[in-house]
Design a protein around this motif. Structure first.
Motif, PDB file in Angstrom:
ATOM      1  N   SER A   1      -1.148  -0.799  -1.386  1.00 35.88           N
ATOM      2  CA  SER A   1      -1.210  -2.244  -1.624  1.00 35.88           C
ATOM      3  C   SER A   1      -2.570  -2.672  -2.146  1.00 35.88           C
ATOM      4  CB  SER A   1      -0.874  -3.005  -0.336  1.00 35.88           C
ATOM      5  OG  SER A   1       0.482  -2.824   0.025  1.00 35.88           O
ATOM      6  N   LEU A   2      -3.637  -2.100  -1.578  1.00 36.02           N
ATOM      7  CA  LEU A   2      -4.980  -2.429  -2.052  1.00 36.02           C
ATOM      8  C   LEU A   2      -5.128  -2.121  -3.535  1.00 36.02           C
ATOM      9  CD1 LEU A   2      -8.081  -2.989  -1.672  1.00 36.02           C
ATOM     10  CD2 LEU A   2      -8.285  -0.550  -1.116  1.00 36.02           C
ATOM     11  N   MET A   3      -4.685  -0.955  -3.953  1.00 37.37           N
ATOM     12  CA  MET A   3      -4.932  -0.489  -5.313  1.00 37.37           C
ATOM     13  C   MET A   3      -3.981  -1.090  -6.343  1.00 37.37           C
ATOM     14  SD  MET A   3      -7.576   1.249  -4.940  1.00 37.37           S
ATOM     15  CE  MET A   3      -8.517   2.296  -3.820  1.00 37.37           C
ATOM     16  N   THR A   4      -2.805  -1.526  -5.920  1.00 47.32           N
ATOM     17  CA  THR A   4      -1.811  -2.039  -6.870  1.00 47.32           C
ATOM     18  C   THR A   4      -1.657  -3.551  -6.841  1.00 47.32           C
ATOM     19  OG1 THR A   4       0.017  -1.842  -5.294  1.00 47.32           O
ATOM     20  CG2 THR A   4      -0.481   0.092  -6.661  1.00 47.32           C
ATOM     21  N   GLY A   5      -2.084  -4.203  -5.742  1.00 45.35           N
ATOM     22  CA  GLY A   5      -1.816  -5.628  -5.608  1.00 45.35           C
ATOM     23  C   GLY A   5      -0.348  -5.916  -5.356  1.00 45.35           C
ATOM     24  N   LEU A   6       0.357  -4.939  -4.772  1.00 48.18           N
ATOM     25  CA  LEU A   6       1.772  -5.087  -4.464  1.00 48.18           C
ATOM     26  C   LEU A   6       1.993  -4.948  -2.964  1.00 48.18           C
ATOM     27  CD1 LEU A   6       3.231  -2.775  -7.263  1.00 48.18           C
ATOM     28  CD2 LEU A   6       3.522  -5.264  -7.158  1.00 48.18           C
ATOM     29  N   SER A   7       2.991  -5.641  -2.457  1.00 48.95           N
ATOM     30  CA  SER A   7       3.398  -5.457  -1.071  1.00 48.95           C
ATOM     31  C   SER A   7       4.360  -4.281  -0.995  1.00 48.95           C
ATOM     32  CB  SER A   7       4.082  -6.721  -0.538  1.00 48.95           C
ATOM     33  OG  SER A   7       4.722  -6.463   0.695  1.00 48.95           O
ATOM     34  N   SER A   8       4.075  -3.334  -0.109  1.00 48.00           N
ATOM     35  CA  SER A   8       4.980  -2.201   0.065  1.00 48.00           C
ATOM     36  C   SER A   8       6.332  -2.655   0.592  1.00 48.00           C
ATOM     37  CB  SER A   8       4.366  -1.174   1.010  1.00 48.00           C
ATOM     38  OG  SER A   8       4.260  -1.694   2.333  1.00 48.00           O
ATOM     39  N   LEU A   9       6.366  -3.819   1.254  1.00 48.39           N
ATOM     40  CA  LEU A   9       7.614  -4.315   1.836  1.00 48.39           C
ATOM     41  C   LEU A   9       8.633  -4.689   0.768  1.00 48.39           C
ATOM     42  CD1 LEU A   9       6.170  -6.557   4.693  1.00 48.39           C
ATOM     43  CD2 LEU A   9       6.799  -4.141   4.761  1.00 48.39           C
ATOM     44  N   GLU A  10       8.175  -4.922  -0.447  1.00 43.39           N
ATOM     45  CA  GLU A  10       9.106  -5.221  -1.534  1.00 43.39           C
ATOM     46  C   GLU A  10      10.049  -4.054  -1.786  1.00 43.39           C
ATOM     47  OE1 GLU A  10       9.433  -8.073  -2.835  1.00 43.39           O
ATOM     48  OE2 GLU A  10       7.560  -9.099  -2.361  1.00 43.39           O
ATOM     49  N   PHE A  11       9.657  -2.868  -1.345  1.00 37.15           N
ATOM     50  CA  PHE A  11      10.431  -1.661  -1.625  1.00 37.15           C
ATOM     51  C   PHE A  11      11.182  -1.163  -0.397  1.00 37.15           C
ATOM     52  CE2 PHE A  11       6.850  -2.077  -4.440  1.00 37.15           C
ATOM     53  CZ  PHE A  11       7.406  -1.859  -5.695  1.00 37.15           C
ATOM     54  N   GLY A  12      11.205  -1.998   0.660  1.00 34.98           N
ATOM     55  CA  GLY A  12      12.004  -1.701   1.842  1.00 34.98           C
ATOM     56  C   GLY A  12      11.647  -0.378   2.486  1.00 34.98           C
ATOM     57  N   TRP A  13      12.688   0.395   2.826  1.00 34.16           N
ATOM     58  CA  TRP A  13      12.490   1.655   3.537  1.00 34.16           C
ATOM     59  C   TRP A  13      11.685   2.669   2.738  1.00 34.16           C
ATOM     60  CZ3 TRP A  13      14.223   6.007   1.128  1.00 34.16           C
ATOM     61  CH2 TRP A  13      15.172   5.829   0.102  1.00 34.16           C
ATOM     62  N   ARG A  14      11.532   2.444   1.436  1.00 35.55           N
ATOM     63  CA  ARG A  14      10.769   3.379   0.598  1.00 35.55           C
ATOM     64  C   ARG A  14       9.262   3.251   0.801  1.00 35.55           C
ATOM     65  NH1 ARG A  14      15.201   1.678  -2.106  1.00 35.55           N
ATOM     66  NH2 ARG A  14      16.413   3.152  -3.345  1.00 35.55           N
ATOM     67  N   ALA A  15       8.817   2.258   1.580  1.00 32.40           N
ATOM     68  CA  ALA A  15       7.385   1.990   1.727  1.00 32.40           C
ATOM     69  C   ALA A  15       6.558   3.241   2.033  1.00 32.40           C
ATOM     70  CB  ALA A  15       7.162   0.913   2.793  1.00 32.40           C
ATOM     71  N   PRO A  16       6.974   4.109   2.961  1.00 32.22           N
ATOM     72  CA  PRO A  16       6.128   5.281   3.251  1.00 32.22           C
ATOM     73  C   PRO A  16       6.116   6.334   2.149  1.00 32.22           C
ATOM     74  CG  PRO A  16       7.588   4.756   5.103  1.00 32.22           C
ATOM     75  CD  PRO A  16       8.088   3.993   3.917  1.00 32.22           C
ATOM     76  N   TYR A  17       6.965   6.180   1.127  1.00 30.74           N
ATOM     77  CA  TYR A  17       7.135   7.236   0.133  1.00 30.74           C
ATOM     78  C   TYR A  17       6.771   6.777  -1.282  1.00 30.74           C
ATOM     79  CZ  TYR A  17       9.899   8.271   4.228  1.00 30.74           C
ATOM     80  OH  TYR A  17      10.301   8.424   5.537  1.00 30.74           O
ATOM     81  N   LEU A  18       6.074   5.636  -1.380  1.00 30.09           N
ATOM     82  CA  LEU A  18       5.805   5.054  -2.691  1.00 30.09           C
ATOM     83  C   LEU A  18       4.811   5.867  -3.499  1.00 30.09           C
ATOM     84  CD1 LEU A  18       5.713   1.248  -1.783  1.00 30.09           C
ATOM     85  CD2 LEU A  18       7.535   2.498  -2.951  1.00 30.09           C
ATOM     86  N   THR A  19       3.895   6.574  -2.838  1.00 35.04           N
ATOM     87  CA  THR A  19       2.939   7.371  -3.609  1.00 35.04           C
ATOM     88  C   THR A  19       3.635   8.484  -4.384  1.00 35.04           C
ATOM     89  OG1 THR A  19       2.495   8.672  -1.601  1.00 35.04           O
ATOM     90  CG2 THR A  19       0.952   6.902  -2.132  1.00 35.04           C
ATOM     91  N   THR A  20       4.830   8.824  -3.965  1.00 33.29           N
ATOM     92  CA  THR A  20       5.629   9.803  -4.719  1.00 33.29           C
ATOM     93  C   THR A  20       6.558   9.112  -5.700  1.00 33.29           C
ATOM     94  OG1 THR A  20       5.548  11.452  -2.940  1.00 33.29           O
ATOM     95  CG2 THR A  20       7.354  11.625  -4.514  1.00 33.29           C
ATOM     96  N   SER A  21       7.326   8.139  -5.216  1.00 33.16           N
ATOM     97  CA  SER A  21       8.363   7.543  -6.055  1.00 33.16           C
ATOM     98  C   SER A  21       7.806   6.655  -7.158  1.00 33.16           C
ATOM     99  CB  SER A  21       9.351   6.748  -5.195  1.00 33.16           C
ATOM    100  OG  SER A  21       8.701   5.679  -4.532  1.00 33.16           O
ATOM    101  N   LEU A  22       6.582   6.126  -6.996  1.00 34.23           N
ATOM    102  CA  LEU A  22       6.021   5.237  -8.025  1.00 34.23           C
ATOM    103  C   LEU A  22       4.869   5.894  -8.795  1.00 34.23           C
ATOM    104  CD1 LEU A  22       6.006   1.623  -6.496  1.00 34.23           C
ATOM    105  CD2 LEU A  22       7.627   2.670  -8.080  1.00 34.23           C
ATOM    106  N   GLU A  23       4.716   7.189  -8.661  1.00 33.68           N
ATOM    107  CA  GLU A  23       3.689   7.849  -9.469  1.00 33.68           C
ATOM    108  C   GLU A  23       3.998   7.664 -10.953  1.00 33.68           C
ATOM    109  OE1 GLU A  23       1.902  12.293 -10.558  1.00 33.68           O
ATOM    110  OE2 GLU A  23       3.401  12.059  -8.950  1.00 33.68           O
ATOM    111  N   GLY A  24       3.033   7.189 -11.715  1.00 35.60           N
ATOM    112  CA  GLY A  24       3.210   6.975 -13.143  1.00 35.60           C
ATOM    113  C   GLY A  24       4.005   5.734 -13.501  1.00 35.60           C
TER     114      GLY A  24
END
Length: 565
Positions: free
Chosen positions: A283-306
């Motif tokens: 969230s700090l680096m993107t300016g996005l809330s991880s909660l927008e992605f629901g249960w995927r929050a703990p896995y965003l560094t993988t699913s949103l790479e690139g």
């Protein structure tokens, strides 16, 4: 004689285990244990039907009735125990993606094995014992002559009943279930998330259904004309504002700490508890809330790479900064290194590069590594520097007394984990003071702004916080469980503190607030993010004007700054 006695004992054990009354008793005892781990009676039909589904599938394959029953009970119990351990240390129940991501990540597995032996080794022993008993049952249990059609019918009937017993309302977000400590059902419910991800359901559809929005204007040259101070962000691992903890003398011990240079204490709202540092950093680096992605929050560094194309790194690079992150973990841990590189960071100083020899060095080690990098940068590079320093000393587990902390740091609660945590935080704060002192010594030639923040609270204070505050609840993301702190220090430069002055600030706004506080020019997207912060009074996911948040997100997508698949 011994051989005969051994054979007799084996036969007796087999007779006992392969008996109807024993299987019934084991099922009832297991159901009682699962209820204790779940804590919700209305969830138990779902849990026990999941047990039955596993048993019928095994029976379909093996034709061994008792083996199928005992294995289903054992698997469910072990999964539930693993969920309890994860929830205790991370505040998030066991999820199928822990197997998909963490279970296949050797760096993450090595970290867990190194840091959580107190949990993993007993669990491994229990697992091995279970395998041995089940292997014995498999060998001794006779195959039943029931046709494949009938065995398949049992599976089909059981699986058909599971949706009827589903414990959540149809529109209820599953993410909140995983925050609730429902340890017997969470893993099975998480298979629905895997289904949605496989078939492309969930977030992509939700974002696509947002009202259309015009793209942001293109970002031009950075028009900052004044000085550009170095920007240092310190991620103070597992730390909260202990000066607010008025019990066992802890608040008095930290009196006057966790304050910015203007003497104010400020609250930061994060989106994870007791673990998941990378969620806060996302969230700090993107300016996005991880909660927008629901249960995927703990896995965003993988699913949103690139897939995030405008970030704090790109914004500061536009203004001529060299950007770097110093992290205690390996580059590939939870894919954070590759993710940060995809955001545009120039340098990732990971475990190997900083010469770490363990995962929980005293924070002074990380600050000294940062100073070495800063000094090398100033010798070889004329650009202003943005550097994030992630620390580690206050991280769980707290079962061992870590070395290198000064003795007067001790708390006197008599609760070992709490006292050890307080001791580590006190030492970490002293080490942070050392880092500030180093910057102040060269403030005349190298002005800087140092922003420090706690990435999440520690489970070591959960019981005390619950006693002091009845609203402290892990299942409620608006509760005090998700409040930490941040401090801001101007070193040889003036800092505009107005971007930070909210009752509490969501972590997604921390980066843009730092840019504004430094007096730097901001791009149209970050300008819109700052306006959203002001309009929503420092809140993002819980902003009362949800349409304004959706509009900002949609504009990111339309501008190709965020790719949702």
């Amino acid at each position: 004689m011994r051989s005969t006695n051994s054979m007799t004992l084996t036969a007796r054990a087999a007779d006992l285990l392969l008996h109807r009354e024993t299987a019934i008793a084991a099922t009832l005892l297991c159901a009682a244990l699962l209820y204790l781990l779940e804590g919700a009676l209305n969830h138990m039909p779902f849990v026990m039907l999941c047990v039955l589904a596993i048993a019928t599938m095994l029976f379909l394959l093996s034709r061994r009735l008792y083996f199928s029953i005992y294995t289903a009970l054992t698997v469910t119990t072990l999964l539930s125990i693993a969920s309890v351990l994860k929830y205790r240390t991370k505040g998030f129940d066991l999820h199928i993606y822990d197997v998909v991501f963490t279970g296949t990540d050797p760096k993450a597995f090595a970290f867990l094995l190194d840091g959580f032996k107190i949990y993993i080794l007993p669990f491994a022993g229990l697992l091995m014992a279970s395998i041995a008993v089940l292997a014995f049952v498999f060998i001794r249990d006779r195959k039943l002559s029931i046709t494949p059609l009938k065995r398949s019918g049992l599976v089909a009937a059981t699986v058909a009943l599971i949706p009827v017993s589903y414990p959540l309302h149809a529109e209820e977000p599953r993410y909140f279930h995983y925050l609730g400590g429902y340890n017997a059902s969470a893993f099975f419910i998480s298979f629905l998330d895997l289904r949605d991800a496989t078939f492309g359901q969930g977030n992509a559809e939700r974002f696509a259904n947002m009202p259309a929005a015009e793209p942001f204007a293109a970002a031009g040259e950075c028009e900052t004309t004044g000085s550009k101070p170095d920007l240092f962000v310190v991620l103070s691992e597992s730390q909260a504002d202990l000066s607010r903890l008025d019990q066992y003398g802890i608040g008095q011990q930290f009196s006057g700490q966790f304050e910015s240079a203007d003497g104010k204490r400020r609250k930061l709202r994060v989106e994870t508890f007791a673990g998941g540092t990378w969620i806060s950093n996302f969230s700090l680096m993107t300016g996005l809330s991880s909660l927008e992605f629901g249960w995927r929050a703990p896995y965003l560094t993988t699913s949103l790479e690139g897939k995030v194309h405008q970030s704090l790194a790109t914004e500061l690079s536009r203004c001529g900064y060299r950007t770097a992150v110093l992290m205690p973990m390996d580059h590939g841990f939870v894919n954070e290194g590759p993710f940060l590189k995809s955001l545009g960071f120039d340098e990732i100083l990971d475990y190997d590069r900083i010469g770490a020899s363990e995962y929980a060095h005293r924070d002074r080690f990380y600050f000294e590594a940062a100073r070495a990098f800063i000094e090398e940068h100033r010798r070889t590079d004329g650009r202003p520097l943005f550097l994030e320093v992630q620390t580690m000393f206050a991280h769980s587990p707290y079962s061992d007394l870590l070395a290198d902390a000064e003795p007067e740091s001790a708390s006197e609660s008599g609760i070992f984990e709490l006292d050890e945590y307080v001791r580590r935080v006190a030492q970490s704060q002293r080490d942070f003071r050392w880092f500030i002192d180093q910057a102040e010594n060269e403030s005349a030639s190298h002005p800087a702004i140092i922003l420090e923040f706690g990435d999440h609270q520690s489970f070591a204070t959960r019981d005390v916080m619950t006693e002091l505050n009845p609203d402290f609840a892990l299942y409620d993301l608006g509760s005090p469980a998700y409040l930490t702190y941040f401090t801001v220090h101007g070193i040889g430069t003036d800092v505009d503190m107005r971007p930070f002055d909210f009752a509490s600030l969501d972590i997604a706004y921390l980066g843009v607030s730092l840019i504004e506080a430094a007096g730097l020019d901001i791009s149209p997207m970050f300008s819109d993010l700052a306006a959203l912060r002001d309009h929503c009074e420092g809140k993002m996911y819980f902003c009362q004007d949800r349409a304004a948040v959706n509009r900002h997100l949609k504009k990111r997508i339309t501008s190709n700054y965020l790719t949702i698949e």
